[in-house]
Design a protein around this motif. Sequence first.
Motif, PDB file in Angstrom:
ATOM      1  N   PRO A 157      32.096  46.201  19.538  1.00  0.00           N
ATOM      2  CA  PRO A 157      32.961  45.658  20.593  1.00  0.00           C
ATOM      3  C   PRO A 157      33.583  46.721  21.481  1.00  0.00           C
ATOM      4  N   ALA A 158      33.780  47.924  20.935  1.00  0.00           N
ATOM      5  CA  ALA A 158      34.372  49.001  21.727  1.00  0.00           C
ATOM      6  C   ALA A 158      33.464  49.399  22.881  1.00  0.00           C
ATOM      7  N   PHE A 159      32.165  49.236  22.699  1.00  0.00           N
ATOM      8  CA  PHE A 159      31.200  49.608  23.730  1.00  0.00           C
ATOM      9  C   PHE A 159      30.906  48.466  24.688  1.00  0.00           C
ATOM     10  N   LEU A 160      31.486  47.284  24.405  1.00  0.00           N
ATOM     11  CA  LEU A 160      31.225  46.116  25.244  1.00  0.00           C
ATOM     12  C   LEU A 160      32.462  45.661  26.014  1.00  0.00           C
ATOM     13  N   GLY A 161      33.483  46.495  26.032  1.00  0.00           N
ATOM     14  CA  GLY A 161      34.663  46.193  26.834  1.00  0.00           C
ATOM     15  C   GLY A 161      35.533  45.074  26.305  1.00  0.00           C
ATOM     16  N   VAL A 162      35.503  44.832  24.998  1.00  0.00           N
ATOM     17  CA  VAL A 162      36.318  43.768  24.413  1.00  0.00           C
ATOM     18  C   VAL A 162      37.796  44.153  24.479  1.00  0.00           C
ATOM     19  N   ARG A 163      38.657  43.190  24.775  1.00  0.00           N
ATOM     20  CA  ARG A 163      40.096  43.439  24.819  1.00  0.00           C
ATOM     21  C   ARG A 163      40.638  43.676  23.406  1.00  0.00           C
ATOM     22  N   THR A 164      41.625  44.552  23.310  1.00  0.00           N
ATOM     23  CA  THR A 164      42.179  44.919  22.008  1.00  0.00           C
ATOM     24  C   THR A 164      42.764  43.706  21.287  1.00  0.00           C
ATOM     25  N   GLY A 165      43.515  42.872  21.999  1.00  0.00           N
ATOM     26  CA  GLY A 165      44.110  41.691  21.383  1.00  0.00           C
ATOM     27  C   GLY A 165      43.072  40.740  20.831  1.00  0.00           C
ATOM     28  N   MET A 166      42.002  40.515  21.594  1.00  0.00           N
ATOM     29  CA  MET A 166      40.920  39.644  21.144  1.00  0.00           C
ATOM     30  C   MET A 166      40.228  40.226  19.924  1.00  0.00           C
ATOM     31  N   TYR A 167      40.024  41.526  19.946  1.00  0.00           N
ATOM     32  CA  TYR A 167      39.382  42.211  18.820  1.00  0.00           C
ATOM     33  C   TYR A 167      40.217  42.046  17.550  1.00  0.00           C
ATOM     34  N   MET A 168      41.514  42.255  17.654  1.00  0.00           N
ATOM     35  CA  MET A 168      42.393  42.144  16.492  1.00  0.00           C
ATOM     36  C   MET A 168      42.431  40.715  15.957  1.00  0.00           C
ATOM     37  N   LEU A 169      42.505  39.742  16.866  1.00  0.00           N
ATOM     38  CA  LEU A 169      42.573  38.346  16.453  1.00  0.00           C
ATOM     39  C   LEU A 169      41.317  37.914  15.706  1.00  0.00           C
ATOM     40  N   THR A 170      40.157  38.209  16.270  1.00  0.00           N
ATOM     41  CA  THR A 170      38.900  37.787  15.638  1.00  0.00           C
ATOM     42  C   THR A 170      38.632  38.557  14.347  1.00  0.00           C
ATOM     43  N   THR A 171      39.071  39.817  14.296  1.00  0.00           N
ATOM     44  CA  THR A 171      38.932  40.578  13.062  1.00  0.00           C
ATOM     45  C   THR A 171      39.787  39.960  11.968  1.00  0.00           C
ATOM     46  N   PHE A 172      41.034  39.657  12.288  1.00  0.00           N
ATOM     47  CA  PHE A 172      41.963  39.081  11.313  1.00  0.00           C
ATOM     48  C   PHE A 172      41.435  37.757  10.775  1.00  0.00           C
ATOM     49  N   ILE A 173      40.999  36.891  11.672  1.00  0.00           N
ATOM     50  CA  ILE A 173      40.516  35.570  11.253  1.00  0.00           C
ATOM     51  C   ILE A 173      39.158  35.675  10.551  1.00  0.00           C
ATOM     52  N   GLY A 174      38.275  36.464  11.127  1.00  0.00           N
ATOM     53  CA  GLY A 174      36.895  36.499  10.657  1.00  0.00           C
ATOM     54  C   GLY A 174      36.701  37.092   9.275  1.00  0.00           C
ATOM     55  N   ILE A 175      37.594  37.999   8.862  1.00  0.00           N
ATOM     56  CA  ILE A 175      37.395  38.630   7.552  1.00  0.00           C
ATOM     57  C   ILE A 175      38.111  37.886   6.432  1.00  0.00           C
ATOM     58  N   ILE A 176      38.854  36.838   6.760  1.00  0.00           N
ATOM     59  CA  ILE A 176      39.597  36.113   5.726  1.00  0.00           C
ATOM     60  C   ILE A 176      38.676  35.486   4.663  1.00  0.00           C
ATOM     61  N   PRO A 177      37.617  34.738   5.047  1.00  0.00           N
ATOM     62  CA  PRO A 177      36.791  34.105   4.000  1.00  0.00           C
ATOM     63  C   PRO A 177      36.167  35.102   3.029  1.00  0.00           C
ATOM     64  N   GLY A 178      35.505  36.126   3.551  1.00  0.00           N
ATOM     65  CA  GLY A 178      34.874  37.114   2.676  1.00  0.00           C
ATOM     66  C   GLY A 178      35.882  37.866   1.830  1.00  0.00           C
ATOM     67  N   THR A 179      37.024  38.209   2.425  1.00  0.00           N
ATOM     68  CA  THR A 179      38.071  38.915   1.688  1.00  0.00           C
ATOM     69  C   THR A 179      38.616  38.055   0.568  1.00  0.00           C
ATOM     70  N   ALA A 180      38.810  36.769   0.851  1.00  0.00           N
ATOM     71  CA  ALA A 180      39.317  35.859  -0.172  1.00  0.00           C
ATOM     72  C   ALA A 180      38.350  35.763  -1.352  1.00  0.00           C
ATOM     73  N   VAL A 181      37.055  35.728  -1.068  1.00  0.00           N
ATOM     74  CA  VAL A 181      36.056  35.657  -2.142  1.00  0.00           C
ATOM     75  C   VAL A 181      36.178  36.867  -3.060  1.00  0.00           C
ATOM     76  N   TYR A 182      36.237  38.042  -2.489  1.00  0.00           N
ATOM     77  CA  TYR A 182      36.333  39.264  -3.296  1.00  0.00           C
ATOM     78  C   TYR A 182      37.648  39.330  -4.065  1.00  0.00           C
ATOM     79  N   ASN A 183      38.731  38.840  -3.464  1.00  0.00           N
ATOM     80  CA  ASN A 183      40.021  38.869  -4.154  1.00  0.00           C
ATOM     81  C   ASN A 183      40.069  37.872  -5.301  1.00  0.00           C
ATOM     82  N   VAL A 184      39.415  36.735  -5.138  1.00  0.00           N
ATOM     83  CA  VAL A 184      39.331  35.772  -6.241  1.00  0.00           C
ATOM     84  C   VAL A 184      38.584  36.399  -7.415  1.00  0.00           C
ATOM     85  N   ILE A 185      37.499  37.110  -7.100  1.00  0.00           N
ATOM     86  CA  ILE A 185      36.739  37.799  -8.155  1.00  0.00           C
ATOM     87  C   ILE A 185      37.619  38.873  -8.797  1.00  0.00           C
TER      88      ILE A 185
END
Length: 238
Positions: free
Chosen positions: A162-190
């Motif tokens: 995203p850094a090379f595609l001109g993505v806005r910082t706020g959008m990057y942070m929001l999608t990162t925060f939301i997008g990693i929740i499912p996978g992170t939750a799986v690993y934390n449950v384990i």
Amino acid sequence: MVQQSTTVRRLRRLLPVLVVAALLIALFASGVHRQVNFETLQAHHAELSAFVEGNLVLAVVVYVLAYAFLTGISFPAASLVTLLGGFLFGWLLGTVLTVVGATAGATAVFLVARTSVGEALWERVKPFAGRMEEGFRDGEFNYLLFLRLLPVFPFWVVNLLPAFLGVRTGMYMLTTFIGIIPGTAVYNVIGDGLGEVFETGAEFSLENAVSTEIVVGLAGLAVIALVPVVVRKIRARR
């Protein structure tokens, strides 16, 4: 004089990248990466649990900062550290802390890449990736969410692209925060269940713990994230 000034500016721009590279090299040279494994966690799980019970606030701060730091230098041990979060804090608090730390570290990588090498690199690849940038902007949120949810692309790759595609910082942070929740939750449950593994002395394998069904489920979420983009494109063609 002008050439010297230009060289100094370039070096200043590359300084964050050089610092990250130096830290990563130092960690590998010290041999720390060889100690970050399941066997080490199993050997010291009692001491770690006791420390968290007696120093919860300090443990939370240290864990978040450490996770952000390791993510920021793209240290290849995120899976184990995420399991550690579930083991130490339980799956719910562990998920929250890991998501916060990972988002902070990924944002640092994003900002370093964009300010240090992003502009120069983008000018080089723009003739080939210009159409990709246009399509990316049409559904920025959904594309970024797709990249985060799909458990195929390495985390550091999704941090840099995203850094090379001109993505806005706020959008990057929001999608990162939301997008990693499912996978992170799986690993934390384990990770939350590792205590029983340690008590029984049973063998543990991350490959066996993360089942095919989990991977397919995460991939399904990623596909769903792209549905709005597909719908918009179909409507546009009509």
